[in-house]
Design an enzyme around this catalytic site. Structure first.
Site, mmCIF file in Angstrom:
data_model
loop_
_atom_site.group_PDB
_atom_site.id
_atom_site.type_symbol
_atom_site.label_atom_id
_atom_site.label_comp_id
_atom_site.label_asym_id
_atom_site.label_seq_id
_atom_site.Cartn_x
_atom_site.Cartn_y
_atom_site.Cartn_z
ATOM 1 N N HIS A 214 0.822 -1.210 0.000
ATOM 2 C CA HIS A 214 0.000 0.000 0.000
ATOM 3 C C HIS A 214 0.851 1.253 0.000
ATOM 4 O O HIS A 214 0.559 2.218 -0.707
ATOM 5 C CB HIS A 214 -0.921 0.003 1.221
ATOM 6 C CG HIS A 214 -2.094 -0.901 1.066
ATOM 7 N ND1 HIS A 214 -3.277 -0.695 1.722
ATOM 8 C CD2 HIS A 214 -2.268 -2.027 0.323
ATOM 9 C CE1 HIS A 214 -4.151 -1.639 1.390
ATOM 10 N NE2 HIS A 214 -3.541 -2.461 0.551
ATOM 11 N N VAL B 239 0.385 3.833 -3.097
ATOM 12 C CA VAL B 239 -0.334 5.071 -2.837
ATOM 13 C C VAL B 239 0.618 6.251 -2.838
ATOM 14 O O VAL B 239 0.374 7.265 -3.469
ATOM 15 C CB VAL B 239 -1.080 5.001 -1.495
ATOM 16 C CG1 VAL B 239 -1.729 6.339 -1.181
ATOM 17 C CG2 VAL B 239 -2.121 3.894 -1.554
ATOM 18 N N ASP C 126 5.143 -19.966 1.091
ATOM 19 C CA ASP C 126 5.435 -21.015 0.114
ATOM 20 C C ASP C 126 4.561 -20.779 -1.115
ATOM 21 O O ASP C 126 3.984 -19.709 -1.285
ATOM 22 C CB ASP C 126 5.194 -22.405 0.717
ATOM 23 C CG ASP C 126 3.784 -22.571 1.296
ATOM 24 O OD1 ASP C 126 2.861 -21.818 0.880
ATOM 25 O OD2 ASP C 126 3.582 -23.445 2.147
#
Length: 285
Positions: free
Chosen positions: A88, A92, A211
């Site tokens: 984020h 942003v 994984d």
């Protein structure tokens, strides 16, 4: 954030099934502002570089790793939260996988809710929407699928996948791509009315292990979010083949995840005199 990339990389390693170290090192092969083996987009044109704290804080690697190991031991969800925060922040503000971290990112003096809503794809995004969001940041379909693999750890709120269970296409029917038994289990956690904050693992088979199981689950119709499932069924061609490839070859996924995280971390970072170094991470100075 100032050391966000370091924290995030250490988080990935701590949850990895292997024991390799993924922290910024001081042994890069430096050459005119670039480095060898950096993959696509190699070079530190963004103003970030691995040796940023070599003299001001030479023990930063050990400090970050020790703090994070303790924190994740107490709450494994922190690793997934850091991955999400890094994603984020880069979009942003515009081991397992291991990569040499370019350091020096400074903290922003602002936060943008509207920017988040505009630049972060929704969990019910179509494949074309996902591709478009990533292209805006200079990332391609390979980055999209590899970075989506970060959903191998972490949890999602019921409200982010409820539509798939009860009204995917506006016809009061569940998403036909959901495997039946898996869908029934999700409905027990996420009722049609209420329960919006109930949590479910993004990768129920190995929710605290980094994984490639996430991709295997998608192939089996057990991807939690619409944005997970459309990587396979969204008729984008390339993303479908990448899901299959990463499900089959974990090392291939790890290698590309590292390259894509490097590219993500170099999206318009604040460096030099831009931004600030916060004394308290929760507020501007």
């Amino acid at each position: 954030m100032k050391l966000l990339s370091s924290l995030m990389a250490a988080a990935v390693v701590f949850l990895s099934p292997t024991s390799s170290i993924a922290i910024p090192g001081f042994d890069s092969e430096w050459d005119n502002g670039g480095f060898y083996g950096g993959g696509e987009g190699g070079g530190y044109d963004s103003g970030l570089f691995p040796e940023f704290y070599q003299f001001s804080c030479p023990e930063v690697n050990d400090v970050v790793m020790s703090v994070l190991q303790k924190a994740i031991a107490e709450d494994p969800r922190i690793a997934a939260s850091l991955l999400r925060l890094h994603f984020h922040d880069c979009f942003v503000q515009s081991g397992g996988p291991s990569w040499e971290l370019p350091l020096g990112r400074r903290d922003s003096r602002t936060a943008s809710l509207s920017g988040s809503n505009l630049n972060i794809p929704a969990p019910n995004s179509t494949i074309q929407n996902l591709i478009t969001f990533f292209q805006r940041q200079g990332l391609d379909q390979t980055d999209l699928v590899a970075l989506s693999g970060g959903h191998t750890i972490g949890l999602a709120r019921c409200v982010t996948f409820k539509q798939r269970l009860y009204n995917q296409n506006g016809n009061n029917q569940p998403d036909a791509t959901l495997e039946k038994t898996y869908s029934e289990g999700l409905r027990a956690v996420c009722p049609n009315a209420g329960g919006d904050n109930n949590l479910s693992p993004l990768d129920f088979a190995s929710p605290a292990k980094f994984d490639n199981t996430y991709f295997k689950l998608i192939l089996w119709g057990k991807g939690l979010l619409t944005s997970d499932e459309v990587l396979l069924t969204g008729d984008a061609g390339e993303t479908t083949e990448l899901v299959k490839a990463y499900a089959q070859d974990e090392s291939l996924f790890f290698g590309q995840f590292a390259k894509s995280m490097w590219r993500l971390g170099n999206i318009s970072p604040l460096t030099g005199f831009n931004g600030e170094v916060r004394k308290n991470c929760r507020r501007i100075n």
